[in-house]
Enzyme design. Structure first.
Site, PDB file in Angstrom:
ATOM      1  N   GLN A 271     -37.934 -19.744  18.662  1.00  0.00           N
ATOM      2  CA  GLN A 271     -38.248 -20.051  17.646  1.00  0.00           C
ATOM      3  C   GLN A 271     -37.166 -21.288  17.129  1.00  0.00           C
ATOM      4  O   GLN A 271     -38.093 -22.317  16.272  1.00  0.00           O
ATOM      5  CB  GLN A 271     -37.573 -18.999  16.810  1.00  0.00           C
ATOM      6  CG  GLN A 271     -38.258 -17.838  16.079  1.00  0.00           C
ATOM      7  CD  GLN A 271     -38.013 -16.947  15.360  1.00  0.00           C
ATOM      8  OE1 GLN A 271     -37.923 -15.972  15.315  1.00  0.00           O
ATOM      9  NE2 GLN A 271     -37.294 -17.819  13.855  1.00  0.00           N
TER      10      GLN A 271
ATOM     11  N   ARG B 254     -37.215 -11.921   7.746  1.00  0.00           N
ATOM     12  CA  ARG B 254     -37.838 -12.835   6.656  1.00  0.00           C
ATOM     13  C   ARG B 254     -36.223 -12.800   5.958  1.00  0.00           C
ATOM     14  O   ARG B 254     -36.364 -12.632   4.835  1.00  0.00           O
ATOM     15  CB  ARG B 254     -38.617 -11.992   5.994  1.00  0.00           C
ATOM     16  CG  ARG B 254     -40.159 -12.398   6.676  1.00  0.00           C
ATOM     17  CD  ARG B 254     -41.432 -11.865   5.907  1.00  0.00           C
ATOM     18  NE  ARG B 254     -42.557 -12.316   5.888  1.00  0.00           N
ATOM     19  CZ  ARG B 254     -43.646 -12.651   6.530  1.00  0.00           C
ATOM     20  NH1 ARG B 254     -43.887 -11.509   6.804  1.00  0.00           N
ATOM     21  NH2 ARG B 254     -44.564 -13.791   5.619  1.00  0.00           N
ATOM     22  N   CYS B 255     -35.187 -12.982   6.634  1.00  0.00           N
ATOM     23  CA  CYS B 255     -34.132 -11.864   5.492  1.00  0.00           C
ATOM     24  C   CYS B 255     -33.091 -13.887   5.088  1.00  0.00           C
ATOM     25  O   CYS B 255     -32.553 -13.592   4.053  1.00  0.00           O
ATOM     26  CB  CYS B 255     -33.045 -12.195   6.973  1.00  0.00           C
ATOM     27  SG  CYS B 255     -32.480 -13.260   7.652  1.00  0.00           S
TER      28      CYS B 255
ATOM     29  N   GLU C 146     -40.123 -16.810   3.410  1.00  0.00           N
ATOM     30  CA  GLU C 146     -39.084 -15.316   3.623  1.00  0.00           C
ATOM     31  C   GLU C 146     -39.022 -14.681   2.101  1.00  0.00           C
ATOM     32  O   GLU C 146     -38.757 -13.594   1.746  1.00  0.00           O
ATOM     33  CB  GLU C 146     -37.966 -15.562   4.151  1.00  0.00           C
ATOM     34  CG  GLU C 146     -38.182 -15.810   5.402  1.00  0.00           C
ATOM     35  CD  GLU C 146     -36.841 -16.528   5.871  1.00  0.00           C
ATOM     36  OE1 GLU C 146     -35.427 -15.910   6.718  1.00  0.00           O
ATOM     37  OE2 GLU C 146     -36.118 -17.518   4.792  1.00  0.00           O
TER      38      GLU C 146
HETATM   39  N1  MCN Z   1     -46.017 -23.291   2.254  1.00  0.00           N
HETATM   40  C1  MCN Z   1     -47.289 -23.536   1.042  1.00  0.00           C
HETATM   41  N2  MCN Z   1     -46.705 -24.173   0.122  1.00  0.00           N
HETATM   42  C2  MCN Z   1     -45.193 -24.424   0.363  1.00  0.00           C
HETATM   43  C3  MCN Z   1     -44.565 -23.948   0.989  1.00  0.00           C
HETATM   44  C4  MCN Z   1     -44.676 -23.033   2.608  1.00  0.00           C
HETATM   45  O1  MCN Z   1     -48.387 -23.862   1.818  1.00  0.00           O
HETATM   46  N3  MCN Z   1     -45.318 -24.920  -1.320  1.00  0.00           N
HETATM   47  C5  MCN Z   1     -47.196 -22.545   4.196  1.00  0.00           C
HETATM   48  C6  MCN Z   1     -45.839 -23.189   5.394  1.00  0.00           C
HETATM   49  O2  MCN Z   1     -46.609 -25.287   5.405  1.00  0.00           O
HETATM   50  C7  MCN Z   1     -45.962 -22.808   6.102  1.00  0.00           C
HETATM   51  C8  MCN Z   1     -45.977 -21.700   5.387  1.00  0.00           C
HETATM   52  O3  MCN Z   1     -46.603 -21.313   4.345  1.00  0.00           O
HETATM   53  O4  MCN Z   1     -47.598 -22.914   7.224  1.00  0.00           O
HETATM   54  C9  MCN Z   1     -44.314 -20.737   6.012  1.00  0.00           C
HETATM   55  O5  MCN Z   1     -43.481 -21.901   5.542  1.00  0.00           O
HETATM   56  P1  MCN Z   1     -42.255 -22.022   4.867  1.00  0.00           P
HETATM   57  O6  MCN Z   1     -42.217 -21.021   3.958  1.00  0.00           O
HETATM   58  O7  MCN Z   1     -41.758 -23.008   5.046  1.00  0.00           O
HETATM   59  O8  MCN Z   1     -41.930 -20.599   6.258  1.00  0.00           O
HETATM   60  P2  MCN Z   1     -41.332 -21.358   7.973  1.00  0.00           P
HETATM   61  O9  MCN Z   1     -42.890 -22.440   8.392  1.00  0.00           O
HETATM   62  O10 MCN Z   1     -40.263 -22.084   8.143  1.00  0.00           O
HETATM   63  O11 MCN Z   1     -41.691 -20.216   8.718  1.00  0.00           O
HETATM   64  C10 MCN Z   1     -40.625 -19.024   8.939  1.00  0.00           C
HETATM   65  C11 MCN Z   1     -40.818 -18.203   7.650  1.00  0.00           C
HETATM   66  C12 MCN Z   1     -39.544 -16.846   8.061  1.00  0.00           C
HETATM   67  S1  MCN Z   1     -37.656 -17.286   8.733  1.00  0.00           S
HETATM   68  C13 MCN Z   1     -39.968 -15.911   8.825  1.00  0.00           C
HETATM   69  S2  MCN Z   1     -38.998 -14.788   9.141  1.00  0.00           S
HETATM   70  C14 MCN Z   1     -40.932 -15.249   8.522  1.00  0.00           C
HETATM   71  C15 MCN Z   1     -42.191 -15.854   7.716  1.00  0.00           C
HETATM   72  O12 MCN Z   1     -42.455 -17.472   8.258  1.00  0.00           O
HETATM   73  N4  MCN Z   1     -41.804 -15.731   9.989  1.00  0.00           N
HETATM   74  C16 MCN Z   1     -43.337 -15.223  10.053  1.00  0.00           C
HETATM   75  N5  MCN Z   1     -43.614 -15.966   7.674  1.00  0.00           N
HETATM   76  C17 MCN Z   1     -43.918 -15.594   9.234  1.00  0.00           C
HETATM   77  N6  MCN Z   1     -45.185 -15.335   9.861  1.00  0.00           N
HETATM   78  C18 MCN Z   1     -46.220 -15.130   9.935  1.00  0.00           C
HETATM   79  N7  MCN Z   1     -47.556 -15.010  10.808  1.00  0.00           N
HETATM   80  N8  MCN Z   1     -45.242 -14.968  11.366  1.00  0.00           N
HETATM   81  C19 MCN Z   1     -43.780 -14.385  11.348  1.00  0.00           C
HETATM   82  O13 MCN Z   1     -43.243 -14.345  12.524  1.00  0.00           O
HETATM   83 CU1  CUM Z   2     -34.007 -14.258   8.624  1.00  0.00          CU
HETATM   84  S1  CUM Z   2     -36.000 -14.136   9.847  1.00  0.00           S
HETATM   85 MO1  CUM Z   2     -36.451 -16.243   9.861  1.00  0.00          MO
HETATM   86  O1  CUM Z   2     -35.094 -16.512   9.069  1.00  0.00           O
HETATM   87  O2  CUM Z   2     -36.611 -16.674  10.929  1.00  0.00           O
END
Ligand code: MCN
Ligand code: CUM
Length: 808
Positions: free
Chosen positions: A239, A386-387, A762
């Site tokens: 990651q 997702r913490c 998350e």
């Molecule tokens: N997004 C959006 N508009 C926003 C916020 C987000 O369209 N205002 C979209 C983003 O562009 C992205 C998705 O939603 O395509 C998730 O964005 P974001 O919240 O920024 O999270 P990350 O991309 O950093 O993903 C990490 C987060 C975490 S920490 C965990 S744990 C988790 C999660 O994402 N693991 C996942 N969702 C998951 N979903 C899948 N399918 N697989 C995982 O392993």
């Molecule tokens: Cu706390 S689980 Mo996500 O941060 O990859």
């Protein structure tokens, strides 16, 4: 001038922000064309696998590898003794602790890596593992952190000095050999005073049980050392590929430019794939020793029993209020079970993650939090699933405390929340435990949620159900689960967030090609979140080229700019901001090119969807496609050829998404079976990039929340045996258990993010777990229930009903 399409059509053609663009990844994934680490097959590739400890605590008397080495196809067996001369028998953890790569003298949890068998294929490795003879001497096992702090049994002998004294840990003084740290936030004495003198105080102890993210794809890697050019390539389920590269360089001594880390497609990460595992180190060593590529892929039991678990927080709270329900103080004590090594994947300065957001969405003037980390004979980890770095625990804690306070006050829990919410005009709001919330409008979200589900109607129905139950007309109770959460995502400002000293900025580099298409590379890595879809949308809106003409690439450290990876829902808040900023640099240069081509001053053109137009003369314009070409074929005085930009973005603050969830549940008191009649989830993640992807994130996060609240756990017996190490025992919900979620939203942009977006990945899990749990607890509230611990599986619910006398 030829017939023009309308401005609206031009906007639609871009498929930019706000568009439910279909995921571009899925054509590949749905046709079996994904490229996961186990799909990587190299010439002469070997396979490595572990001998694992059957005991949770034992001394290793001897390891005999002779018979294993005689198995046809087995080439080598590595033990700690082989790694020691290289200084690789222990490795640093992300939490400032160190962890055995292979058992060094003793083992501390069941499933711990003892020896690494390298063979020509997986089957020969398995046969070799059977024949490695390890002589163990069993030691007393500690699976309870409270007992651990009182025990004479020293788990980590490496952390006690020869004279018996206890050296400080990475987070300060340690008071017992099995104690890792005590970390606190807020004002202790004033909080205790407020609570001691309060009109109403509610106290509760709760256990947020140990669970596991269980991604469909387990962890794995392929290490390939090319001895001719001295270059190590490491493919893996990472990651944070750049951070892995730096760590591998630091612990192996291989110069960083000679290491290429590649995260190919990842089949779900959920925080399970942030840290470094012994499998990575052993595969690299094995490849260096044998000169051949070495693959290591966990099986399901390996994954569930040994890699980053989640939670295991014992929380005790006191919350005080006036008789009218205005909260005056909050006290929280946590005993955190970290297992045999502290391998929490937190930013360095936060050994309990962002647990100090446990005042939640409420305007609580005084608060104090104390977290004690403790070693036990369990697998290491704790920050995953997702913490948002323990916001799961924080929100569960406060959302249960609110419910318990409502009982104490004999008040409706929805109303209690409403009168304590931070008000819209209080943002930016500094919480008692130190965070500055960027923006929020909680009352609007709450009112919308309650109105949509007809909250008052539900309460009337519930009251009738209680009557009917008492009258013997039904055996089913009805629970209304409420939760309101605030998250803290987007770590983070470099000034207070780093991982192993690496500041938590993120990055995007864009190259526009002459014909008006582009590639953008980011420091993050999608594991299913759809970054290739959404980051192209941000750029489409910023630079006016269609999202379909923009390739997004992540995960290859030889090509992507340095970034800290994807976890903590940080990609949108941090890399998304970098993407917008890099896009703006492109646009600034495009503006100069457009002005030159249009023969006007730079300030006389303005950006409009997909072009620069001359102010006041909209018929005079240059499209971004034309500008891209001009950047490569015209000699423009004072401007370099090409159209590229890079941004390294250090966010000024984190973002604070929030949401309002309601769950309506029927519970059969005779069987403990739960039926989710309705689940409503309102999320506010600021500006929405792709509503369909957000909805997908919410559905996935809620399903995992349902799992955790209603049955999923990593349970140990007193001997430290993992009782739920297979999918026969570990609850993984299927379409059968999952209700039809209703999703909704409000939009409160982040004031400091270039496009106003907050994270969302998350949120549904953070808000979902307390919502499901509160539904169960609420069903039993009329019969005297205050709190029961998760997971609320059928048996435990039956037991609650039994204890409340509902079977009499
Ligand atoms: N997004 C959006 N508009 C926003 C916020 C987000 O369209 N205002 C979209 C983003 O562009 C992205 C998705 O939603 O395509 C998730 O964005 P974001 O919240 O920024 O999270 P990350 O991309 O950093 O993903 C990490 C987060 C975490 S920490 C965990 S744990 C988790 C999660 O994402 N693991 C996942 N969702 C998951 N979903 C899948 N399918 N697989 C995982 O392993
Ligand atoms: Cu706390 S689980 Mo996500 O941060 O990859």
């Amino acid at each position: 001038m030829k017939d023009e399409i309308t401005r609206e059509e031009r906007v639609d053609n871009l498929k930019g922000m706000g568009c439910s663009r279909k995921r571009v990844e899925d054509a590949r994934f749905t046709q079996g064309k994904g490229n996961y680490v186990d799909d990587i097959k190299l010439d002469g590739m070997l396979f490595g696998d572990f001998v694992r400890s059957p005991y949770a605590h034992a001394r290793i008397k001897s390891i005999d590898t002779t018979a294993a080495l005689e198995v046809p196809g087995v080439l080598a067996v590595l033990t700690a003794a082989d790694l020691e001369p290289l200084g690789l028998h222990w490795m640093p953890t992300l939490a400032g602790d160190k962890q055995m790569v292979l058992a060094d003298g003793k083992v501390l949890f069941q499933g711990q890596e003892v020896a690494y068998v390298v063979a020509e294929d997986r089957y020969a490795a398995a046969d070799g593992i059977e024949l490695v003879e390890v002589e163990y001497e069993e030691l007393p096992v500690i699976v309870n952190p409270f007992e651990s702090l009182k025990s004479d049994v020293v788990l980590r002998e490496d952390l006690v000095a020869e004279d018996g004294s206890i050296p400080d840990g990475a987070h300060g003084p340690r008071k017992h050999p099995n104690h890792i740290f005590t970390w606190d936030a807020g004002d202790k004495d004033p909080t205790e005073e407020v609570i001691a003198n309060a009109e109403v105080v509610a106290e509760e102890t709760m256990y947020y049980h140990r669970t596991h993210p269980c991604p469909l794809e387990t962890c794995g890697c392929v290490a390939s050392m090319d001895k001719v050019n001295g270059k190590l390539t490491l493919w893996g389920t990472f990651q944070a590929p750049h951070a892995i590269r730096t760590v591998v360089s630091l612990i192996s001594g291989i110069e960083e430019h000679n290491i290429r880390v590649i995260s190919p497609d990842i089949g779900g990460g959920f925080g399970n794939k942030v840290g470094a595992y012994p499998g990575y180190v052993c595969s690299v060593v094995a490849s260096i020793v044998t000169g051949k590529p070495v693959k290591w892929i966990e099986d399901r039991m390996d994954n569930l029993m040994t890699t980053a678990f989640a939670r295991d927080y014992h929380m005790t709270g006191k919350i005080s209020a006036t008789k009218e329900g205005k909260i005056t103080g909050l006290h929280c004590h946590v005993t955190a079970d970290h297992g045999g090594f502290d391998a929490c994947a937190d930013p360095t300065k936060f050994p309990a993650g962002f647990m100090n957001i446990c005042t939640g969405s409420y305007d609580i003037p005084t608060a104090y939090l104390e977290v004690e980390g403790v070693y036990t004979n369990k697998a290491p980890g704790g920050v995953s699933y997702r913490c948002s770095f323990r916001v799961t625990e924080a929100v569960y804690f406060i959302e249960r405390m609110i419910e318990v306070l409502a009982i104490e006050l004999n008040m409706d829990a929805a109303e209690l929340r409403r009168i304590n919410f931070i008000k819209k005009e209080q943002f930016p709001y500094t919480a008692a435990l130190g965070w500055e919330y960027d923006s929020g409008d909680y009352h609007t979200a709450w009112d919308k949620a309650l109105k949509t589900v007809d909250y008052d109607g539900l309460r009337t129905e519930q009251a009738q159900r209680v009557e009917d139950f008492k009258a013997g007309k039904t055996r089913k109770l009805m629970g209304i689960g409420l939760s309101f959460f605030t998250e803290i995502v987007g770590a983070g400002p470099v000034k207070n967030c780093d991982i192993l000293g690496l500041g938590m900025f993120d990055s995007c580099e864009i190259r526009i090609h002459p014909t008006g298409s582009a590639i953008a590379r980011l420091g993050t890595i999608s594991q299913g979140q759809g970054h290739a879809t959404t980051f192209a949308q941000i750029l489409a809106s910023e630079i006016g080229l269609p999202a379909d003409s923009i390739t997004i690439e992540e995960g290859d450290t030889d090509t992507a700019p340095y970034g800290l990876g994807t976890y903590g829902s940080r990609s949108t808040p941090v890399a998304g901001a970098a993407t917008a900023m890099a896009g703006r640099k492109i646009r600034a240069k495009a503006q100069m090119i457009a002005a030159y081509l249009l023969e006007v001053h730079d300030n006389d053109v303005e950006f409009d969807v997909d072009r620069f137009v001359v102010k006041g003369a909209p018929e005079k314009f240059k499209t971004m496609k034309e500008i891209a070409f001009a950047a490569y074929n015209q000699a423009i005085p004072g401007i370099e050829p090409g159209l590229e930009a890079v941004s390294y973005y250090d966010p000024p603050n984190m973002t604070y998404p929030f949401g309002a969830y309601v769950c309506v549940m029927d519970i059969d008191v005779d069987t403990g079976v739960t039926e989710i009649r309705r689940f409503y989830a309102l999320d506010d993640c600021g500006t929405r990039i792709n509503p369909m992807i957000i909805e997908g994130q919410v559905h996935g996060g809620l399903t995992e929340a349902l799992a955790v609240a209603l049955g999923q756990e990593i349970a140990y017996d007193d001997m430290g045996n993992v009782k739920t190490g297979t999918l026969m025992d570990f609850f993984l919900p299927t379409a059968w258990e999952v209700p039809n979620y209703e999703t909704d939203f409000t939009v409160t942009p982040s004031p400091h993010h270039p496009i106003g977006a907050k994270g969302v990945g998350e949120s549904p899990h953070v808000g979902g777990v307390p919502c499901f749990s509160n539904a169960v607890q609420d069903a039993f509230r009329p019969f005297g229930n205050r709190h029961t611990n998760m997971p609320h599986d059928h048996w435990r619910i039956w037991r609650t009903a039994n204890e409340l006398g509902l079977h009499d």
